[in-house]
Motif scaffolding. Structure first.
Motif, mmCIF file in Angstrom:
data_model
loop_
_atom_site.group_PDB
_atom_site.id
_atom_site.type_symbol
_atom_site.label_atom_id
_atom_site.label_comp_id
_atom_site.label_asym_id
_atom_site.label_seq_id
_atom_site.Cartn_x
_atom_site.Cartn_y
_atom_site.Cartn_z
ATOM 1 N N MET A 262 6.522 21.567 13.451
ATOM 2 C CA MET A 262 6.860 20.930 12.170
ATOM 3 C C MET A 262 5.582 20.372 11.580
ATOM 4 S SD MET A 262 10.482 18.920 12.998
ATOM 5 C CE MET A 262 9.655 17.398 13.112
ATOM 6 N N ALA A 263 5.526 20.344 10.262
ATOM 7 C CA ALA A 263 4.384 19.759 9.571
ATOM 8 C C ALA A 263 4.860 19.271 8.217
ATOM 9 C CB ALA A 263 3.265 20.780 9.410
ATOM 10 N N GLY A 264 4.123 18.349 7.661
ATOM 11 C CA GLY A 264 4.491 17.841 6.355
ATOM 12 C C GLY A 264 3.411 16.964 5.767
ATOM 13 N N GLN A 265 3.723 16.471 4.603
ATOM 14 C CA GLN A 265 2.847 15.547 3.887
ATOM 15 C C GLN A 265 3.634 14.267 3.681
ATOM 16 O OE1 GLN A 265 2.182 18.096 0.505
ATOM 17 N NE2 GLN A 265 0.129 18.578 1.239
ATOM 18 N N GLY A 266 3.147 13.190 4.284
ATOM 19 C CA GLY A 266 3.838 11.918 4.194
ATOM 20 C C GLY A 266 3.407 11.097 2.997
ATOM 21 N N SER A 267 4.341 10.338 2.481
ATOM 22 C CA SER A 267 4.039 9.304 1.482
ATOM 23 C C SER A 267 4.774 8.054 1.951
ATOM 24 C CB SER A 267 4.480 9.730 0.081
ATOM 25 O OG SER A 267 5.854 10.045 0.053
ATOM 26 N N ASP A 268 4.005 7.067 2.378
ATOM 27 C CA ASP A 268 4.544 5.898 3.040
ATOM 28 C C ASP A 268 4.164 4.624 2.297
ATOM 29 O OD1 ASP A 268 5.507 7.425 5.336
ATOM 30 O OD2 ASP A 268 3.393 7.681 5.827
ATOM 31 N N VAL A 269 4.995 3.600 2.471
ATOM 32 C CA VAL A 269 4.731 2.289 1.884
ATOM 33 C C VAL A 269 4.607 1.285 3.012
ATOM 34 C CG1 VAL A 269 5.585 0.468 0.356
ATOM 35 C CG2 VAL A 269 5.999 2.872 -0.222
ATOM 36 N N ALA A 270 3.517 0.520 2.984
ATOM 37 C CA ALA A 270 3.278 -0.516 3.987
ATOM 38 C C ALA A 270 3.098 -1.857 3.282
ATOM 39 C CB ALA A 270 2.036 -0.180 4.800
ATOM 40 N N ARG A 271 3.317 -2.942 4.059
ATOM 41 C CA ARG A 271 3.152 -4.282 3.492
ATOM 42 C C ARG A 271 2.314 -5.130 4.459
ATOM 43 N NH1 ARG A 271 7.800 -6.193 0.638
ATOM 44 N NH2 ARG A 271 9.033 -5.442 2.387
ATOM 45 N N ARG A 272 1.379 -5.890 3.863
ATOM 46 C CA ARG A 272 0.594 -6.824 4.659
ATOM 47 C C ARG A 272 1.475 -8.015 5.025
ATOM 48 N NH1 ARG A 272 -5.000 -7.405 2.854
ATOM 49 N NH2 ARG A 272 -4.032 -7.642 0.828
ATOM 50 N N TRP B 58 -0.568 -5.114 9.033
ATOM 51 C CA TRP B 58 0.234 -4.256 8.170
ATOM 52 C C TRP B 58 1.378 -3.649 8.967
ATOM 53 C CZ3 TRP B 58 -0.564 -3.300 2.944
ATOM 54 C CH2 TRP B 58 -1.705 -3.889 2.400
ATOM 55 N N LEU B 59 2.563 -3.579 8.334
ATOM 56 C CA LEU B 59 3.728 -2.917 8.920
ATOM 57 C C LEU B 59 4.319 -1.937 7.918
ATOM 58 C CD1 LEU B 59 5.593 -5.894 10.662
ATOM 59 C CD2 LEU B 59 4.143 -4.151 11.742
ATOM 60 N N MET B 60 4.987 -0.922 8.443
ATOM 61 C CA MET B 60 5.629 0.096 7.622
ATOM 62 C C MET B 60 6.905 -0.461 6.996
ATOM 63 S SD MET B 60 5.217 3.227 6.636
ATOM 64 C CE MET B 60 4.006 3.823 7.808
ATOM 65 N N VAL B 61 7.100 -0.161 5.712
ATOM 66 C CA VAL B 61 8.309 -0.555 4.983
ATOM 67 C C VAL B 61 9.146 0.680 4.674
ATOM 68 C CG1 VAL B 61 9.210 -1.661 2.904
ATOM 69 C CG2 VAL B 61 7.116 -2.522 3.958
ATOM 70 N N VAL B 62 8.503 1.740 4.188
ATOM 71 C CA VAL B 62 9.166 3.008 3.879
ATOM 72 C C VAL B 62 8.334 4.112 4.520
ATOM 73 C CG1 VAL B 62 9.912 4.616 2.080
ATOM 74 C CG2 VAL B 62 10.023 2.140 1.674
ATOM 75 N N ASP B 63 8.930 4.815 5.473
ATOM 76 C CA ASP B 63 8.253 5.914 6.156
ATOM 77 C C ASP B 63 8.913 7.207 5.692
ATOM 78 O OD1 ASP B 63 7.000 7.695 7.834
ATOM 79 O OD2 ASP B 63 7.514 6.650 9.683
ATOM 80 N N ASN B 64 8.193 7.941 4.855
ATOM 81 C CA ASN B 64 8.708 9.195 4.307
ATOM 82 C C ASN B 64 7.780 10.337 4.716
ATOM 83 O OD1 ASN B 64 9.861 11.276 2.900
ATOM 84 N ND2 ASN B 64 9.396 10.476 0.890
ATOM 85 N N PRO B 65 7.973 10.893 5.922
ATOM 86 C CA PRO B 65 7.118 11.990 6.351
ATOM 87 C C PRO B 65 7.321 13.270 5.550
ATOM 88 C CG PRO B 65 8.868 11.618 7.942
ATOM 89 C CD PRO B 65 8.962 10.522 6.925
ATOM 90 N N ALA C 47 0.844 -1.205 0.000
ATOM 91 C CA ALA C 47 0.000 0.000 0.000
ATOM 92 C C ALA C 47 0.870 1.243 0.000
ATOM 93 C CB ALA C 47 -0.922 0.013 1.206
ATOM 94 N N LEU C 48 0.409 2.259 -0.710
ATOM 95 C CA LEU C 48 1.008 3.591 -0.709
ATOM 96 C C LEU C 48 0.010 4.497 -0.003
ATOM 97 C CD1 LEU C 48 3.131 5.677 -1.630
ATOM 98 C CD2 LEU C 48 1.878 5.837 -3.799
ATOM 99 N N ILE C 49 0.472 5.168 1.049
ATOM 100 C CA ILE C 49 -0.425 5.941 1.907
ATOM 101 C C ILE C 49 0.045 7.389 1.953
ATOM 102 C CG2 ILE C 49 -1.560 6.001 4.163
ATOM 103 C CD1 ILE C 49 -0.028 3.184 4.562
ATOM 104 N N PHE C 50 -0.889 8.312 1.732
ATOM 105 C CA PHE C 50 -0.599 9.742 1.789
ATOM 106 C C PHE C 50 -1.279 10.338 3.016
ATOM 107 C CE2 PHE C 50 -0.272 8.591 -2.676
ATOM 108 C CZ PHE C 50 0.953 9.135 -3.000
ATOM 109 N N SER C 51 -0.566 11.222 3.710
ATOM 110 C CA SER C 51 -1.104 11.810 4.926
ATOM 111 C C SER C 51 -0.590 13.231 5.121
ATOM 112 C CB SER C 51 -0.718 10.959 6.144
ATOM 113 O OG SER C 51 0.691 10.950 6.295
#
Length: 128
Positions: A97-107, A113-120, A77-81
């Motif tokens: 601080m503030a930002g827009q994250g784009s993260d990759v998770a794997r089932r 689900w766990l985080m694979v790539v955490d890019n805040p 999954a690709l998740i935007f926040s």
């Protein structure tokens, strides 16, 4: 504290951050996950993520997160926040601080689900 959906994974991470629970947060990452700790600063693996999150959560920030969208393809999954943090540093200065994250998770094999790539910093600095 398992997450049954990608969106729930980010909510669990937000809960652990708000509780200043480093170990709870680290448990939501795969062992070889990466975290873009600051723009241009990538850490890999459980110990490095623990250290990076320990520094952040050590200032006891107030944390908020809103999941905007999750795109799922099978077990990935690709998740935007959108997120924000407010804290006081050791010298008593306000930190915002503030930002827009784009993260990759794997089932995982158990369905969680766990985080694979955490890019805040995905919105501002999508490429490092």
């Amino acid at each position: 504290m398992l997450a049954s959906t990608p969106e729930e994974l980010l909510q669990r991470i937000a809960e652990t951050f708000s509780a200043h629970d480093v170990e709870g947060a680290v448990a939501l990452y795969e062992p070889n996950a990466i975290l873009i700790h600051q723009p241009g600063q990538v850490v890999t693996g459980t110990e490095a993520i623990r250290k990076a999150l320990g520094g952040l959560l050590g200032v006891r920030p107030q944390f908020s997160l809103k999941v905007n969208k999750a795109f799922q393809a099978g077990d990935i999954a690709l998740i935007f926040s959108d997120w924000s943090i407010s804290a006081t540093d050791p010298d008593g200065n306000a930190v915002e601080m503030a930002g827009q994250g784009s993260d990759v998770a794997r089932r995982q094999s158990d369905g969680s689900w766990l985080m694979v790539v955490d890019n805040p910093w995905g919105g501002e600095h999508g490429f490092i």
